[in-house]
Structures are given as structure tokens and as C-alpha cells.
Design a protein around this motif. Structure first.
Motif, PDB file in Angstrom:
ATOM      1  N   TRP A  38       0.985  -1.150   0.162  1.00  0.00           N
ATOM      2  CA  TRP A  38       0.005   0.103   0.052  1.00  0.00           C
ATOM      3  C   TRP A  38       0.998   1.192   0.019  1.00  0.00           C
ATOM      4  N   ASN A  69       0.102   0.762  -4.166  1.00  0.00           N
ATOM      5  CA  ASN A  69      -1.011   1.605  -4.106  1.00  0.00           C
ATOM      6  C   ASN A  69      -0.640   2.987  -4.274  1.00  0.00           C
ATOM      7  N   MET A  75      -5.282   5.278   5.941  1.00  0.00           N
ATOM      8  CA  MET A  75      -5.960   4.160   5.947  1.00  0.00           C
ATOM      9  C   MET A  75      -6.346   3.549   7.186  1.00  0.00           C
ATOM     10  N   ARG A  80     -10.247   5.389   2.280  1.00  0.00           N
ATOM     11  CA  ARG A  80      -9.942   4.310   1.276  1.00  0.00           C
ATOM     12  C   ARG A  80     -10.124   4.670   0.000  1.00  0.00           C
ATOM     13  N   GLU A 152     -10.151  -1.812  -7.324  1.00  0.00           N
ATOM     14  CA  GLU A 152     -10.242  -2.964  -6.288  1.00  0.00           C
ATOM     15  C   GLU A 152     -11.805  -2.721  -5.517  1.00  0.00           C
ATOM     16  N   ASP A 189      -9.683  -9.131  -5.142  1.00  0.00           N
ATOM     17  CA  ASP A 189      -9.234  -9.584  -4.122  1.00  0.00           C
ATOM     18  C   ASP A 189     -10.277 -10.779  -3.443  1.00  0.00           C
ATOM     19  N   HIS A 192     -11.959  -9.872  -0.151  1.00  0.00           N
ATOM     20  CA  HIS A 192     -13.131  -8.950  -0.027  1.00  0.00           C
ATOM     21  C   HIS A 192     -14.382  -9.114  -0.735  1.00  0.00           C
ATOM     22  N   GLN A 215      -5.506 -10.661  -5.251  1.00  0.00           N
ATOM     23  CA  GLN A 215      -4.997 -10.629  -3.988  1.00  0.00           C
ATOM     24  C   GLN A 215      -5.834 -11.866  -2.914  1.00  0.00           C
ATOM     25  N   ARG A 222      -9.569 -12.877   7.555  1.00  0.00           N
ATOM     26  CA  ARG A 222      -8.703 -12.232   6.917  1.00  0.00           C
ATOM     27  C   ARG A 222      -7.394 -12.859   7.089  1.00  0.00           C
TER      28      ARG A 222
HETATM   29  O1  LIG Z   1      -7.943  -1.740   2.501  1.00  0.00           O
HETATM   30  C1  LIG Z   1      -7.914  -2.646   2.247  1.00  0.00           C
HETATM   31  O2  LIG Z   1      -8.260  -3.766   2.607  1.00  0.00           O
HETATM   32  C2  LIG Z   1      -7.253  -3.044   0.893  1.00  0.00           C
HETATM   33  O3  LIG Z   1      -7.013  -4.249   0.348  1.00  0.00           O
HETATM   34  C3  LIG Z   1      -6.193  -2.071   0.173  1.00  0.00           C
HETATM   35  O4  LIG Z   1      -5.574  -2.373  -0.613  1.00  0.00           O
END
Ligand SMILES: O=C(O)C(=O)CO
Length: 274
Positions: A38, A69, A75, A80, A152, A189, A192, A215, A222
Motif C-alpha cells: 500500500w 497503491n 487508511m 480508502r 479494487e 481480492d 473482499h 489478492q 482475513r
Molecule cells: O483496504 C484494504 O483492505 C485493501 O485491500 C487496500 O488495498
């Protein structure tokens, strides 16, 4: 895990036992040849000395930087991304050339542009129109070095509007239509998407050709693969079968030490840096 897949360690969420600049070398020592991050600085345009130290940490460790990123705000504080944030759009634009510059120095060809949360005082259409402009600016800059901008869907941020592959792909379609850029791709991802209730198997089956980066983490929690119930091995195999040959970003919170959390991946499969 599929022996042909190429893994890259997300050193923003892994190896947090170490100072950030020591993490690339730790990934190398653990058998990996590639890392992703990131945005690793507190501001959009860090001092040259900070940039040089980051570049040196990666090049000295002898690993590849496969993903970075763009600056995404605070963050840990819940930001975000700045792509669709009117108040901070100028920071995003100032950050584009800095991010691409790091990529040029290190051969990184993938930059993740977190979309940004819905912000009070702005309509969704206003934010989405700004996002199209900013993503086209980022894609144009990235194209200078043959790089791709990633978009993403994420979970865990209730004001973040891109929650499914379809959400992100519709934005990518808008950018391509408005600005004729072809280097914006989906960052799938698997964690996610699953947590947000997307049909990951369907995303892989239908949109594998639009997936520019993958990802993974297991769910719930997680953490590393094998700690939850996601069919990650089958999904990685499906990605490979559909022709995905990009990197697999290990972006999970280790349930133990970072080193112990790699137990699911045989050492001989970590360093496929072709
Ligand atoms: O914020 C998150 O969980 C991410 O995957 C950022 O890339």
C-alpha cells in the motif's frame, strides 16, 4: 496450491513485526522474489530521501516490486482512497507522477487506485464523474511506462461504493468510454469479494480476462489460507485454467507470526518470479 502461480507478499499487512524498510529483505529470506505495498508514506508527495530509502530497500533486498497503491489517505483512520474525493483530488493528482516514478525506478507495472469513500456534501454522481477524470489521468501517466491502474472492490469500509466486481467493472467501462484508455483493470481480492457476497466463482468464470491482479486472504478473519472456509485453492486453479498468469498478492493478517503464516505454501512455490 498451483505450482505455476506467482506469489507476491503484501508488506503493508505482512511482516508488520518489522520496520517497513526491513520487510522486503524478510520476504526474500522467506523464499519470495516479489513484494507489493500500500502507499508507504504519510503524504502524497514525500521527500526525495524517503523515496530513495524505499527504492533502495527493495532493490537491495533483491526482490521485485510488483504492485503499489496510490496514496489513499489515512487508511487506519478509515480513508480508502482519494480518486473520487473532491476535497483531496489535488493530492491524488500530485501523487500520480510520484507513484509512477517509483514504478519506473523499480520496474513496477501495477498501481492500485483505491476509489475513495462516499463523502458528505457531495452527490454520488459528482464523485463518480471526478473518479473517471482521475482514473484517466492515472491511466495516462501509467501508460507512459506500460503499467496498469487497478481498481479494487474492498470490504470493511461501509462508505466505500465499489463492493463487487461488477461495481468496479462498470467504472472501468466508463473510464474506457470517456477517455479511450485501455490500461485499467480489475483487482480481484478473493477475500473482499467473498465477504461482500459477490459470486467469486462466477467472477472468475466470466471476467478472468479483465482481472489484472489477484489478492487473497481466507474468511472469516482475513488470515492466511486454511484458517477459514474459502475455496481459495480451487479458485486459484480456476484462475490459472482461465488463463490468469499475473501475480497472486498475499494480503492477509497472519494468525501467527508472519513466517509461520506461510506454512500453507511450500517454500519451493514461493519464489516463482518468472
Ligand atoms: O483496504 C484494504 O483492505 C485493501 O485491500 C487496500 O488495498
Amino acid at each position: 496450491m498451483n505450482a505455476e502461480l506467482r506469489y507476491t507478499v503484501n508488506c503493508s499487512i505482512l511482516f508488520t513485526e518489522l520496520p517497513l524498510l526491513e520487510r522486503p529483505a524478510a520476504a526474500k529470506d522467506a523464499g519470495f522474489e516479489a513484494v507489493e505495498f500500500w502507499w508507504p508514506f504519510a503524504e502524497a508527495v514525500p521527500a526525495d530521501a524517503e523515496l530513495d530509502a524505499f527504492v533502495s530497500a527493495i532493490s537491495t533486498a533483491g526482490v521485485r516490486l510488483t504492485g503499489l497503491n496510490f496514496f489513499a489517505g489515512d487508511m487506519p483512520g478509515g480513508d480508502r482512497g482519494l480518486v473520487s474525493w473532491p476535497k483531496r483530488s489535488s493530492e491524488f493528482r500530485a501523487n500520480i507522477d510520484v507513484t509512477v516514478g517509483i514504478g519506473e525506478r523499480l520496474g513496477c507495472r501495477a498501481f492500485n487506485a483505491l476509489y475513495g469513500n462516499r463523502e458528505g456534501g457531495h452527490s454520488a454522481s459528482e464523485q463518480d464523474e471526478l473518479a473517471v477524470e482521475n482514473l484517466s489521468l492515472a491511466a495516462t501517466a501509467a501508460a507512459r511506462i506500460g503499467a496498469t491502474v487497478l481498481l479494487e472492490p474492498v470490504s470493511g469500509a461501509e462508505r466505500y461504493p465499489l463492493r463487487t466486481a461488477a461495481d468496479a467493472l462498470s467504472v472501468i467501462d466508463r473510464v474506457q468510454a470517456a477517455c479511450d484508455v485501455r490500461n485499467v483493470g480489475l483487482l480481484a481480492d478473493l477475500y473482499h469479494l467473498a465477504v461482500n457476497g459477490d459470486d467469486v466463482d462466477q467472477v472468475i468464470a466470466v471476467h478472468a480476462d479483465r482481472i489484472a491482479h489477484v489478492q487473497l486472504a481466507d474468511a472469516p478473519g482475513r488470515n492466511e489460507p486454511g484458517t477459514g472456509s474459502l475455496p481459495l485453492q480451487a479458485q486459484l486453479a480456476a484462475l490459472a485454467a482461465r488463463g490468469y498468469s499475473g501475480w497472486i498478492g498475499l494480503e492477509y493478517k497472519p494468525s501467527t507470526s508472519t513466517l509461520d503464516s506461510f506454512g500453507w505454501l511450500p517454500r519451493e512455490q514461493r519464489g516463482h518470479a518468472g
